[in-house]
Every structure is written in C-alpha cells, then in structure tokens.
Design a protein around this motif. Structure first.
Motif, PDB file in Angstrom:
ATOM      1  N   ASP A   1       0.855  -1.135  -0.176  1.00  0.00           N
ATOM      2  CA  ASP A   1      -0.095   0.062   0.100  1.00  0.00           C
ATOM      3  C   ASP A   1       0.867   1.334  -0.062  1.00  0.00           C
ATOM      4  O   ASP A   1       1.976   1.265   0.134  1.00  0.00           O
TER       5      ASP A   1
ATOM      6  N   THR B   1      -6.296  -0.559  -6.199  1.00  0.00           N
ATOM      7  CA  THR B   1      -6.378  -1.172  -5.261  1.00  0.00           C
ATOM      8  C   THR B   1      -5.308  -2.357  -5.028  1.00  0.00           C
ATOM      9  O   THR B   1      -4.711  -2.681  -6.194  1.00  0.00           O
ATOM     10  N   ALA B   2      -5.208  -2.700  -3.792  1.00  0.00           N
ATOM     11  CA  ALA B   2      -4.193  -4.023  -3.688  1.00  0.00           C
ATOM     12  C   ALA B   2      -4.932  -5.178  -4.538  1.00  0.00           C
ATOM     13  O   ALA B   2      -4.063  -6.058  -5.120  1.00  0.00           O
TER      14      ALA B   2
ATOM     15  N   ARG C   1       0.018 -12.232   3.906  1.00  0.00           N
ATOM     16  CA  ARG C   1      -0.559 -10.936   4.337  1.00  0.00           C
ATOM     17  C   ARG C   1       0.091 -10.449   5.473  1.00  0.00           C
ATOM     18  O   ARG C   1       0.418 -11.260   6.505  1.00  0.00           O
TER      19      ARG C   1
ATOM     20  N   VAL D   1      -9.363  -4.966   2.884  1.00  0.00           N
ATOM     21  CA  VAL D   1      -8.466  -4.868   1.905  1.00  0.00           C
ATOM     22  C   VAL D   1      -7.884  -6.352   1.903  1.00  0.00           C
ATOM     23  O   VAL D   1      -7.647  -6.831   0.849  1.00  0.00           O
ATOM     24  N   GLN D   2      -7.653  -7.069   3.047  1.00  0.00           N
ATOM     25  CA  GLN D   2      -7.077  -8.588   2.922  1.00  0.00           C
ATOM     26  C   GLN D   2      -8.082  -9.576   2.340  1.00  0.00           C
ATOM     27  O   GLN D   2      -7.810 -10.389   1.744  1.00  0.00           O
TER      28      GLN D   2
ATOM     29  N   GLU E   1      -3.149   1.733  -3.073  1.00  0.00           N
ATOM     30  CA  GLU E   1      -4.000   1.437  -1.982  1.00  0.00           C
ATOM     31  C   GLU E   1      -3.769   2.337  -0.796  1.00  0.00           C
ATOM     32  O   GLU E   1      -2.716   2.521  -0.290  1.00  0.00           O
TER      33      GLU E   1
ATOM     34  N   ARG F   1      -5.977   2.146   1.979  1.00  0.00           N
ATOM     35  CA  ARG F   1      -6.123   1.350   3.366  1.00  0.00           C
ATOM     36  C   ARG F   1      -5.065   0.917   3.968  1.00  0.00           C
ATOM     37  O   ARG F   1      -4.216   0.278   3.537  1.00  0.00           O
TER      38      ARG F   1
ATOM     39  N   GLY G   1      -2.429  -2.994   3.594  1.00  0.00           N
ATOM     40  CA  GLY G   1      -2.616  -3.373   2.103  1.00  0.00           C
ATOM     41  C   GLY G   1      -1.418  -4.043   1.653  1.00  0.00           C
ATOM     42  O   GLY G   1      -0.910  -3.749   0.497  1.00  0.00           O
TER      43      GLY G   1
END
Length: 151
Positions: free
Chosen positions: A30, A54-55, A78, A91-92, A132, A134, A137
């Motif tokens: 991110d 985004t991711a 992650r 996000v994950q 990303e 958030r 991420g």
C-alpha cells in the motif's frame, strides 16, 4: 496495449515478473509502506509501481501472469494487524478473493508479523507499490512454476 495482458501491468512490472524465478517473492504494498527504501534493498534494487489501483486489482493483474508456488504451504502472505494478528480487514479479504480466483480454488493466505514482513520484503525480488490507501494492504507472493506442455 497487448492482447491477453492485463492493462494494469506496465513494462517494468512485466520485466520483473518475467525475470523472477521459482521461489522468488514479489511484494505488493500500500501507499503507507516504506516502499522506496525497502525496494532499494531488493534483488531488482528499484521500486516498481502499479498506480491508482487497489491492492486487489494489482494482485489480479500480477496473478494473471504469475503462478503461485505450490511447493510451499503459504505462497501468499498478508501483513498482520499489529496487536490483532487474526483479524482480516476488507483489503485483505479482497486480495484473498483474487488469490482464490486466480488459482481456481480456496488457498488461504498465511500471515506474517509487520517487522518480519519488512525483513521479507528487503529480501524479495521486487516491490510493487499500488494506490491502495487502506491500512495493511501489504502482501508477499512466491512465484511458482509453469509445467512443460504435454507431448
């Protein structure tokens, strides 16, 4: 534009993904990750970008051309939330959905503590920063193999 190549993949990212070998790691991170300073320590030695996505979108693009390593339990990792290692933020969950879609099956990501993730990222082949915004991420993907064509 190229046929059958995700338009989010630019020439620099395609070069790195092609140059990677079996077992090499790519980091997708991110905008808050210290991407430039970490990327300078990677094999490639420079930061790559997939801007304004985004991711999950960057993951979809990368996994459209790169297989995950089936020889390890968790080829996708992650970054854990500090103090809440089992919590999965949206996000994950979105990236997990892209991993499952790319692999055609449920393949849960492993998790890695924040500072251990930084250490892994420094040893990776390359780092790709996304748009990303958030928190958490950040992901690591281990490259697998493409089998030979059947004779």
């Amino acid at each position: 534009m190229l046929k059958a190549i995700d338009p989010a993949l630019n020439a620099d990212v395609l070069y790195a993904l092609r140059a990677m070998g079996h077992g090499d790691d790519v980091i997708i991170c991110d905008t808050n990750f210290p991407a430039d300073s970490v990327a300078r320590q990677t094999v490639l030695g420079k930061l790559l970008r997939i801007d304004n996505v985004t991711a999950a979108r960057a993951t979809r693009a990368v996994l459209s051309v790169m297989p995950l390593d089936s020889f390890v339990e968790h080829p996708a990792l992650r970054m854990e939330i500090v103090g809440k290692p089992n919590e999965i933020p949206p996000v994950q969950a979105e990236v997990q959905a892209e991993v499952d879609k790319a692999e055609g099956r449920s393949w849960p990501m492993g998790s890695i503590e924040r500072f251990a993730f930084y250490d892994l990222a420094r040893k990776a082949y390359c780092v790709i920063v996304t748009g990303e915004r958030r928190f958490y991420g950040c992901f690591a993907f281990k490259k697998g193999v493409i089998p030979p064509d059947a004779a």
